[in-house]
Design an enzyme around this catalytic site. Structure first.
Site, PDB file in Angstrom:
ATOM      1  N   THR B   9     -19.817  23.968  29.919  1.00 51.37           N
ATOM      2  CA  THR B   9     -20.042  25.036  30.892  1.00 51.37           C
ATOM      3  C   THR B   9     -18.819  25.181  31.779  1.00 51.37           C
ATOM      4  O   THR B   9     -18.106  24.202  32.035  1.00 51.37           O
ATOM      5  CB  THR B   9     -21.283  24.761  31.779  1.00 51.37           C
ATOM      6  N   ALA B  12     -19.567  25.306  37.825  1.00 58.68           N
ATOM      7  CA  ALA B  12     -19.589  24.040  38.563  1.00 58.68           C
ATOM      8  C   ALA B  12     -20.959  23.742  39.184  1.00 58.68           C
ATOM      9  O   ALA B  12     -21.376  22.586  39.281  1.00 58.68           O
ATOM     10  CB  ALA B  12     -18.517  24.054  39.658  1.00 58.68           C
ATOM     11  N   ASP B  67     -28.826  27.128  28.544  1.00 56.86           N
ATOM     12  CA  ASP B  67     -28.826  28.567  28.775  1.00 56.86           C
ATOM     13  C   ASP B  67     -30.095  28.958  29.498  1.00 56.86           C
ATOM     14  O   ASP B  67     -31.173  28.465  29.166  1.00 56.86           O
ATOM     15  CB  ASP B  67     -28.755  29.313  27.444  1.00 56.86           C
TER      16      ASP B  67
END
EC number: 3.6.1.66
Lengths: 190, 190
Positions: B9, B12, B67
Site C-alpha cells: 500500500t 500511510a 481493499d
C-alpha cells in the site's frame, strides 16, 4: 471430496501423465490449455509459480502447473529451464550432436509443480537422474524422452508407457509431493 | 516466529491501522508501496486477490493486500469498490451532496484482505455498518472517514484514533480474520 483442478498445459502427453498420478489420490484433473504464461527465468520454480498464479487469476478455480527441464552435466545444465524451446528448435538430434564424443553423459530431469488451491499454494519438486543415450529409442512420451535413460534402467523414457514412466519420473515425483501435501493439509485442517 | 509480511500500500494511514492489528498477533508488517496493481472489477475480493498475487510475483516474499469500499444503501452501493477513485475526484463533499435530502443514510464499510504466505493463500472479509453523517467531522484516518459514523457510536471514524477505529473497523476485522486463520493453520500444520 477434492475440487476439480485445472491442469494448465497444451501438452496432451504431459496431461496424461499428470492425470494418472492425480487418480492415485482420487483427484480429478481437467486439461486447461491456453492459460499458461511462461516468463523467462533460469529458475524452474519461478517459471512454474508465475504461470500458476497468472492462470489462477484468469480461471478463478484450482490450478496446477508443472514445469520441467533436462539438465545435462557436461553441458553445464543445458538445456535446463529452456528445454521446451530447445526441443522445438534443435530437438533431441541437436542434443545428441552436442554430446558427440562426450564421455560423461550423466543428466537429470527436474520438475517443479505448483498448485493453487485456496487456501493453499503448494510447490513440489521432483528429480530423476540418469544418462543421455547415444541414440534415440522409443516413440512414447515427448520432448527429450527418446534420449534419456533413467538410472537403473536400460530403456529410454520413450520406451516406457505412462504407468512405467510414472514409477520413476521427475514429473510424477513432483506431482505426488504436491498431492500428498494437499491431502495432508486438508486432513489436518478439517 | 512469523516471516515478515509486506503490506502492499502507498497509504500511510492504512498501513498504521494494519500494523497495529498485526502487532496483536506478533506479526511484523512492512510497508511496501508501489507494487499494488488494481484491476477494474465490481468485486472487492477479485481486486484484492489480483493485487495480492501480482505483488507476490513481484516481491517473492509474504504479501498482504487490503481493499475496502463504502457501500451506501440509498445510492445502490455507490461508491463501493471504486471508493478510492470517487474519493480522489468528488471527495466526501461530493458524497454529502449526493446525500442531500436523503432520509435513509445507512451505509456499510466493507474490507477484503488477502495474504499470500506460502503454503497459504488466505482471504478475510470484514464489515461495519453505520450511517453517512450530515456533515464532516474529524481529521484522523483517511478517505470517507470524516462522514461515516459506525453503529453504536456518535463520532465519525475521523474522530477516532487508530486504537479506537481498530476496535470496530471493517479493515481491522478483515485483517484479524486473516491473521487468526494464519496462526491457526500454522499451529495445526506444525
Amino acid at each position: 471430496m477434492y475440487r476439480e483442478i485445472c491442469f494448465a498445459t497444451g501438452n496432451a502427453h504431459k496431461y496424461a501423465e499428470a492425470e494418472a498420478v492425480a487418480r492415485e489420490y482420487g483427484i480429478t484433473l481437467k486439461q486447461c490449455p491456453g492459460v499458461k504464461r511462461e516468463i523467462q527465468s533460469d529458475s524452474l520454480e519461478e517459471v512454474a509459480k508465475h504461470a500458476a498464479l497468472t492462470a489462477y487469476m484468469e480461471l478463478g478455480q484450482p490450478v496446477l502447473v508443472e514445469d520441467a527441464g533436462l539438465f545435462v552435466k557436461a553441458l553445464n545444465g543445458f538445456p535446463g529451464p529452456y528445454s521446451s524451446y530447445v526441443y522445438k528448435t534443435i530437438g533431441w538430434k541437436g542434443l545428441l550432436k552436442l554430446m558427440e564424443g562426450v564421455e560423461d553423459r550423466s543428466a537429470c530431469f527436474k520438475s517443479v509443480a505448483v498448485l493453487v488451491y485456496e487456501p493453499f499454494l503448494i510447490t513440489g519438486v521432483g528429480e530423476v537422474c540418469g544418462a543421455v543415450a547415444t541414440e534415440a529409442r522409443g516413440v512414447k512420451g515427448f520432448g527429450f524422452d527418446p534420449v534419456f535413460i533413467p538410472e537403473g534402467y536400460s530403456v529410454t523414457f520413450a520406451e516406457m508407457d505412462v504407468v512405467e514412466k510414472n514409477m520413476v519420473s521427475h514429473r510424477a515425483r513432483a506431482l505426488r509431493s504436491v498431492f500428498k501435501t494437499l491431502r495432508e493439509y486438508l486432513e489436518r485442517l478439517e
